[in-house]
Write a protein that holds these residues in place. Sequence first.
Motif, PDB file in Angstrom:
ATOM      1  N   SER A 158      51.301  34.709  88.607  1.00 31.08           N
ATOM      2  CA  SER A 158      50.521  34.405  87.400  1.00 31.08           C
ATOM      3  C   SER A 158      49.042  34.740  87.590  1.00 31.08           C
ATOM      4  CB  SER A 158      50.673  32.929  87.025  1.00 31.08           C
ATOM      5  OG  SER A 158      51.994  32.649  86.606  1.00 31.08           O
ATOM      6  N   ASP A 159      48.516  34.431  88.778  1.00 31.35           N
ATOM      7  CA  ASP A 159      47.114  34.746  89.066  1.00 31.35           C
ATOM      8  C   ASP A 159      46.874  36.258  89.019  1.00 31.35           C
ATOM      9  OD1 ASP A 159      46.496  32.107  89.327  1.00 31.35           O
ATOM     10  OD2 ASP A 159      46.271  32.133  91.512  1.00 31.35           O
ATOM     11  N   GLU A 187      47.121  37.620  85.421  1.00 29.15           N
ATOM     12  CA  GLU A 187      45.904  37.320  84.663  1.00 29.15           C
ATOM     13  C   GLU A 187      44.767  38.260  85.080  1.00 29.15           C
ATOM     14  OE1 GLU A 187      42.796  33.585  83.841  1.00 29.15           O
ATOM     15  OE2 GLU A 187      44.606  33.282  85.076  1.00 29.15           O
ATOM     16  N   ASN A 217      42.839  40.913  82.603  1.00 32.12           N
ATOM     17  CA  ASN A 217      41.393  40.856  82.395  1.00 32.12           C
ATOM     18  C   ASN A 217      40.709  42.164  82.764  1.00 32.12           C
ATOM     19  OD1 ASN A 217      41.510  38.201  81.519  1.00 32.12           O
ATOM     20  ND2 ASN A 217      41.132  37.349  83.565  1.00 32.12           N
TER      21      ASN A 217
END
Length: 217
Positions: A206-207, A210, A214
């Motif tokens: 998930s990190d 993301e 971005n």
Amino acid sequence: MSKTIVLLSGPPNSGKGFLAEHLIKKLGGVEKEFKASLYRQSAKIFGMDLERFKSLATHRILKEKPHQDLSLLYGACIKLDKLRGKDHAQRVVDVSEGVTRYRLSPRDAMIYTSELVYKLIYGPDYFGLQAANTMEDGNNFVSDAGFAEEAEVQVMEFGKENVLLVRIHRDDTTFEGDSRDYLDLDYLGVSTLDVDNNRDISEVVSDIAEFMANELW
């Protein structure tokens, strides 16, 4: 569709390949390895079937074990052991018809092929160039990024805006005894994320997802 290159950099056993698998499940894409062509070239140099060599070279234990079908003569072995900081006198020796050969592990064979053959002849970015030619549209997760020369090629080929670096940190894993290290591509303007891989894999994925969202969109 553009090509996105995500370089996963971390010590052996830090979970790069496992992480690549889970990133592909979540985000789609393919796993790539800079050493894919190195398997082929090593098997060719040592006269071994590719699939047999790769099975030995990727085995957690056998990749470090001397193999009877992988060997070098004295002079070449001395060069390899000097590079690796090893004592050739500790190697297993085979003598046939008065010729002495020193056994290598699959990992030794790959280092010899890479550092003392192909990179000397074709340059330090050889395997990076080979990998760049295989990149596909969409996400390409490179699970063995460790040499700056190979990473630099991806930036030159695909642009810094399409290359991301993820450095993976995991307890009890180091680069000790390895010729690679964590990549640092700040000088090329590549966005970098350091992740703690001591957590549940879903959190790590998930990190990274993301981070990619971005930086890329």
